[in-house]
Write an enzyme that holds these catalytic residues in place. Sequence first.
Site: not given
Ligand code: IPT
Length: 963
Positions: A405, A481
């Site tokens: 990010e 993720e």
């Molecule tokens: C995503 C982040 O990469 C991770 O660090 C964490 O913050 C997660 O979200 C939420 O728990 S970024 C998000 C804008 C999809």
Amino acid sequence: MTGVHEIISPPVGAQPPRARTRSDAGELSLDGRWRFAWSPTALSGKDPADPGDTWDEIQVPGHWQLCGYGAPAYTNLRYPFPIDPPHVPEANPTGEYRRIVRRPPGWDGGRLLLRFDGVDSWFEVWLNGSPVGRASGSRLTVEFDVTELLTGGDDLLAVRVHQWSFASYVEDQDQWWLSGIFRSVALLHRPAGGIDDVHIVADYDQHTGDGLLRVEARSGEPVTVELAELGVRGVAGETIRVPSVEPWSAELPRLYRVLVATGAETISADIGFRTVRVDGGRLLLNGAPLVFRGVNRHDFDARSGRALTRDALERDVIGMKRHNVNAVRTSHYPPDPYFLELCDRYGLYVLVECDLETHGFSLVDWRGNPSDDPAWGEVYLDRMRRTVERDKNSTSVVMWSLGNEAGWGVNLAANARWTSDRDPSRPIHYEQDVECEAVDVYSRMYPTFDELDAIGRHDEPALADPARDVRRRGLPMLMCEYAHAMGNGPGGLADYEAIVDAYPRLAGGFVWEWTDHGLAGEGPDGRRTYRYGGDFGEPVHDGSFVIDGLLFPDRTPSPGLSELAAVVAPVRMRLDGDQLRVRNRWSFSTTEEVDFRWLLELDGEVMDAGRLDRIVVGPLSESRVTLPPAVRRAERDAPAGGELWLTVTAATGSARPGVDAGHVLARTQQRRRAAAPSREAEPLPPAAEPRPATLDGRFDHAARPKALGPFAVAQVGLDVWRAPTENDRYPGRGAQVSLETRWRAAGFDRLVDRTVEVQLGEASVRRVARYGSPGIDSGFDVDCHWTARDDRLRLDVVIERRGEWRLPLPRLGVVLALRCADPGAAELEWLGLGPGESYPDSRSANWYGRHRMTVRDAQVPYVVPQENGNRSDVRWLRLTGPEGGLRIEGAQPFEVAVRPWSTEQLERARHAAELDETGLLWVHLAAGVTGLGSASCGPPVRSSGQYRAARVRLGFDFVPEAG
Ligand code: IPT
């Protein structure tokens, strides 16, 4: 005024980065008690020559906020200070550290290095008052040459650490802001003629079975290479072909010890042979598909923050292995170096990420983002170099990630170029290179099921640039993720897995995230509580968004982790008549060592059990075997009546790294015989004549029973609402409004009732009621009909939605509040899915059978209290308290949650320790419930997991039982 910590610069006075090695050269740990002084601003007023003899002491490694100085603060992407790079607030907590260092005897000649593995966020070092250097890069190792400054006697080492610095702008990861020297510090002897750096590449040639070993070393002396186990000897700089090696994989993590030596130093490295490649649109390891069934992992401990013991690191790795996890993304920085050693040894594929995130700039449309500002170029490159150089010899590291990010820009593109030149052996990942201009794999976060499916089919929306589009469409894709594990959830894991399974392009993904980041503290009455954003009085914070893991902060697995383990299990089975279908999802191992067993149960009572003959299925293959005659015999012999269930389990037949023999990998079940037809078909008996006297005084004037079995009844009513889960609170990808908002708008959280009609008969009573909400003309009509037979009561209830609703319901059923002297200690036993909680989109981890536990143990201790503990497909349950026992039999399978507190209490409490038992057992019986989804960051509950019935009919018998 600009402080030196506000100058955009890579470390000053530092050594070039190099590999972490295990060497016989001298190493002295400087961990332990240090002198410490804390100041609220960067101007601490302390002299680096002051030994701090009268100061406090603090433990290194550690975070000062967790040792009583200042306080932790949590923000997700927001910077907790004005965006004014490279400047930071004057209120800049600063720690002054002091300790005496003595050069050990026998460290003759050569050089002396001072190594810091992690200091958050910026620091400056002195020895005996003379400057040594300064550095930032909180999770990156840095070394300083202190040869000329150490006297051999008592030397004073001084370190000044600032919480905020220019570097804070590129360390905006979603985690607690915690400062200080939080990883180890060491003094290293670098003997003359030693090896300053080593780069070991150990490829595996899957066609010949040979290993290709190449060692590059930085040394003034000739360097030899030896792999004694295979009788291999050579020198650095040459490629050594090693015939017939056993390759390394997460499944079979075979390591060989390689000695790299000069006359002055020997480095010993445990190396596995393996090759990672992107080929034909697929990600491959040793020529076989590499599919990540992974998790994102931060270094985190509830007491010590990001300062971890070796035991804590090993616990994480073993926990992953025991839950069928095969991969880790080190979100969002290189982990404690020992973690990678463990991953090599136990077998986990690792995506190591650079310590880099500028997410907060997204809130100002990425204006001034350091990623695209040449002034930050050297800082970016230095971070990437330190990431790659330290861990380049780790077998488990299969991919580099440029960071998380941080938008896109010239500095990231430069880092990608540098990395592919430096280490062509590993693909490069970065999710925000959306056009895949510089990366080797296409990466997405939290795609919806439909998006993932489209990508699997190479059918994602096109990029504007046709050449780029063609290239990206040809790349393998992974989810860096997915499945946000915040609170109760994630739901939908099995749906994701099915899509990943279906398409070779998909290389799996990493669930967000491994563990909750709750910080341990004491709640009311000294009860253990876990703190999250805002609990330290932070003016700017992101609340419970830091509680989004598969483990609770104390590292006990949540139901989400059990679900993941079941969904990603390496062996899949299905019963099909007399056949068992076995699918081996391992890429390198057969099922030869898997132990398959069967179990036949009649209504949860074991009838017979046995072992299946060895089933050998090759990697990524499937086969069918016929069940042994003993199974058919046992089925035939089982008494008539009741449901007959066959279960087959697959367990490890021998120990594997981190996993004992007998560990259940997978399970499948099939109902072999249905019970006698249920009473559901029977018509409701007609109500008896209205009569003023209640059924033997067992009902009140509103036709509510005064007692059910031994329990006095405090309340009976319609049950629609649930304490919102974290996922209920967010709309989720592709939706505009959260379930919670829709549910509240429909008034489910504040239903009131009005009796329409009461009939009190001799053998039966009936209450017809209408439920609605203030200001709303939709609601529910509920017809409750009780009949008595001896000492048992039967409830037949019909619930009908009234109005124009198009929304899913949290649940639909009845709730009973029963008086119980010790509701938490009451025993709960049931026949149905268990032992864990289950929801329509999260039920793979559970199995049908008889389960038993206390009501307290049936609660899932989510850090933020919310809906939990539902059990599905229940046929009957038994509650036993000090008052006696009560059996509740369903006329049809039902959902049940039994709690020692009410939905209102669950909804109101902000921390688990605030929940009090109040002498009531709350029994929630439902025809259906809505699933979990992962809308807190991912997609909402799929329609298949939404409960939408318009009219239901439920029937229960309440039977008193001896306690
Ligand atoms: C995503 C982040 O990469 C991770 O660090 C964490 O913050 C997660 O979200 C939420 O728990 S970024 C998000 C804008 C999809």
